[in-house]
Design a protein around this motif. Structure first.
Motif, PDB file in Angstrom:
ATOM      1  N   THR A 145       0.700  -1.308   0.032  1.00 45.30           N
ATOM      2  CA  THR A 145      -0.037   0.073   0.104  1.00 45.30           C
ATOM      3  C   THR A 145       0.755   1.148  -0.032  1.00 45.30           C
ATOM      4  N   ARG A 146       0.400   2.494  -0.251  1.00 41.59           N
ATOM      5  CA  ARG A 146       0.996   3.637  -0.146  1.00 41.59           C
ATOM      6  C   ARG A 146       1.550   3.798   1.348  1.00 41.59           C
ATOM      7  N   GLN A 147       0.666   3.473   2.244  1.00 38.84           N
ATOM      8  CA  GLN A 147       1.357   3.474   3.680  1.00 38.84           C
ATOM      9  C   GLN A 147       2.582   2.889   3.986  1.00 38.84           C
ATOM     10  N   GLN A 148       2.604   1.508   3.392  1.00 39.06           N
ATOM     11  CA  GLN A 148       3.575   0.631   3.392  1.00 39.06           C
ATOM     12  C   GLN A 148       4.946   1.354   2.675  1.00 39.06           C
TER      13      GLN A 148
ATOM     14  N   GLN B 153      14.224   6.830   6.457  1.00 38.23           N
ATOM     15  CA  GLN B 153      14.042   7.602   7.943  1.00 38.23           C
ATOM     16  C   GLN B 153      13.493   6.571   8.875  1.00 38.23           C
ATOM     17  N   ASP B 154      12.307   6.228   8.511  1.00 37.67           N
ATOM     18  CA  ASP B 154      11.451   5.309   9.602  1.00 37.67           C
ATOM     19  C   ASP B 154      11.936   3.589   9.526  1.00 37.67           C
ATOM     20  N   LYS B 155      12.220   3.377   8.249  1.00 42.44           N
ATOM     21  CA  LYS B 155      12.601   2.209   8.133  1.00 42.44           C
ATOM     22  C   LYS B 155      14.102   2.123   7.423  1.00 42.44           C
ATOM     23  N   PRO B 156      15.014   1.348   7.482  1.00 44.36           N
ATOM     24  CA  PRO B 156      16.474   1.340   6.648  1.00 44.36           C
ATOM     25  C   PRO B 156      16.332   1.353   4.854  1.00 44.36           C
ATOM     26  N   GLU B 157      15.073   0.600   4.743  1.00 49.74           N
ATOM     27  CA  GLU B 157      15.192   0.430   3.365  1.00 49.74           C
ATOM     28  C   GLU B 157      14.475   1.806   2.745  1.00 49.74           C
ATOM     29  N   ILE B 158      15.003   1.910   1.441  1.00 48.30           N
ATOM     30  CA  ILE B 158      14.835   3.145   0.651  1.00 48.30           C
ATOM     31  C   ILE B 158      14.082   2.642  -0.509  1.00 48.30           C
ATOM     32  N   TRP B 159      12.719   2.796  -0.807  1.00 45.95           N
ATOM     33  CA  TRP B 159      11.962   2.620  -1.730  1.00 45.95           C
ATOM     34  C   TRP B 159      11.332   3.610  -2.387  1.00 45.95           C
ATOM     35  N   ILE B 160      11.197   3.430  -3.933  1.00 50.07           N
ATOM     36  CA  ILE B 160      10.408   4.690  -4.681  1.00 50.07           C
ATOM     37  C   ILE B 160       9.346   3.866  -5.720  1.00 50.07           C
TER      38      ILE B 160
ATOM     39  N   GLN C 154       7.800   7.405  -2.055  1.00 48.68           N
ATOM     40  CA  GLN C 154       6.558   7.972  -2.637  1.00 48.68           C
ATOM     41  C   GLN C 154       6.496   7.507  -4.078  1.00 48.68           C
ATOM     42  N   ASP C 155       5.391   7.751  -4.691  1.00 49.66           N
ATOM     43  CA  ASP C 155       5.122   7.178  -6.190  1.00 49.66           C
ATOM     44  C   ASP C 155       5.780   8.364  -6.887  1.00 49.66           C
ATOM     45  N   LEU C 156       6.719   8.341  -7.704  1.00 46.16           N
ATOM     46  CA  LEU C 156       7.337   9.438  -8.373  1.00 46.16           C
ATOM     47  C   LEU C 156       7.192   9.524  -9.957  1.00 46.16           C
ATOM     48  N   THR C 157       5.922   8.782 -10.234  1.00 48.54           N
ATOM     49  CA  THR C 157       5.661   8.630 -11.637  1.00 48.54           C
ATOM     50  C   THR C 157       5.296  10.156 -12.222  1.00 48.54           C
ATOM     51  N   GLU C 158       4.707  11.084 -11.609  1.00 53.15           N
ATOM     52  CA  GLU C 158       4.447  12.290 -11.983  1.00 53.15           C
ATOM     53  C   GLU C 158       5.604  13.205 -12.094  1.00 53.15           C
ATOM     54  N   GLU C 159       6.451  12.985 -11.238  1.00 58.82           N
ATOM     55  CA  GLU C 159       7.719  13.631 -11.150  1.00 58.82           C
ATOM     56  C   GLU C 159       8.935  13.520 -12.152  1.00 58.82           C
ATOM     57  N   LEU C 160       8.682  12.577 -12.791  1.00 57.49           N
ATOM     58  CA  LEU C 160       9.622  12.070 -13.746  1.00 57.49           C
ATOM     59  C   LEU C 160       9.639  13.060 -14.989  1.00 57.49           C
ATOM     60  N   VAL C 161       8.774  13.675 -15.101  1.00 55.57           N
ATOM     61  CA  VAL C 161       8.466  14.640 -16.311  1.00 55.57           C
ATOM     62  C   VAL C 161       9.735  15.799 -16.139  1.00 55.57           C
ATOM     63  N   ASP C 162       9.887  16.050 -15.052  1.00 52.40           N
ATOM     64  CA  ASP C 162      11.048  17.136 -14.726  1.00 52.40           C
ATOM     65  C   ASP C 162      12.305  16.495 -14.404  1.00 52.40           C
ATOM     66  N   ALA C 163      12.690  15.301 -14.682  1.00 54.50           N
ATOM     67  CA  ALA C 163      13.835  14.601 -14.096  1.00 54.50           C
ATOM     68  C   ALA C 163      14.740  14.822 -15.314  1.00 54.50           C
TER      69      ALA C 163
END
Length: 75
Positions: free
Chosen positions: A5-8, A15-22, A49-58
């Motif tokens: 889920t988005r919460q997971q 920060q909250d957990k050692p894993e870094i996911w996108i 977070q879901d970075l789908t919309e942010e890729l446009v500016d990458a």
């Protein structure tokens, strides 16, 4: 492939957990080992977070996700 889920996803922010996911287009990627995502931040983007919309500016294309392991689906 396991679903999350988005919460997971949000907990895997370096920060909250050692894993870094996108997420991108419904797929979750583990970017923990990337030096560019140290502490869960990559330039002005935050992990967990879901970075789908942010890729446009990458400055790169979606092919960059091929460097990382897809570990699940975002539901």
């Amino acid at each position: 492939m396991q679903t999350y889920t988005r919460q997971q996803l949000a907990l895997r922010n370096g920060q909250d957990k050692p894993e870094i996911w996108i997420a991108y287009q419904g797929i979750i990627y583990d970017v923990t080992a990337s030096r560019l995502w140290k502490n869960g931040k990559h330039y002005e983007h935050w992990a967990g977070q879901d970075l789908t919309e942010e890729l446009v500016d990458a400055p790169h294309t979606e092919k960059v996700f091929g460097r990382f392991s897809a570990i699940g689906k975002l539901v």
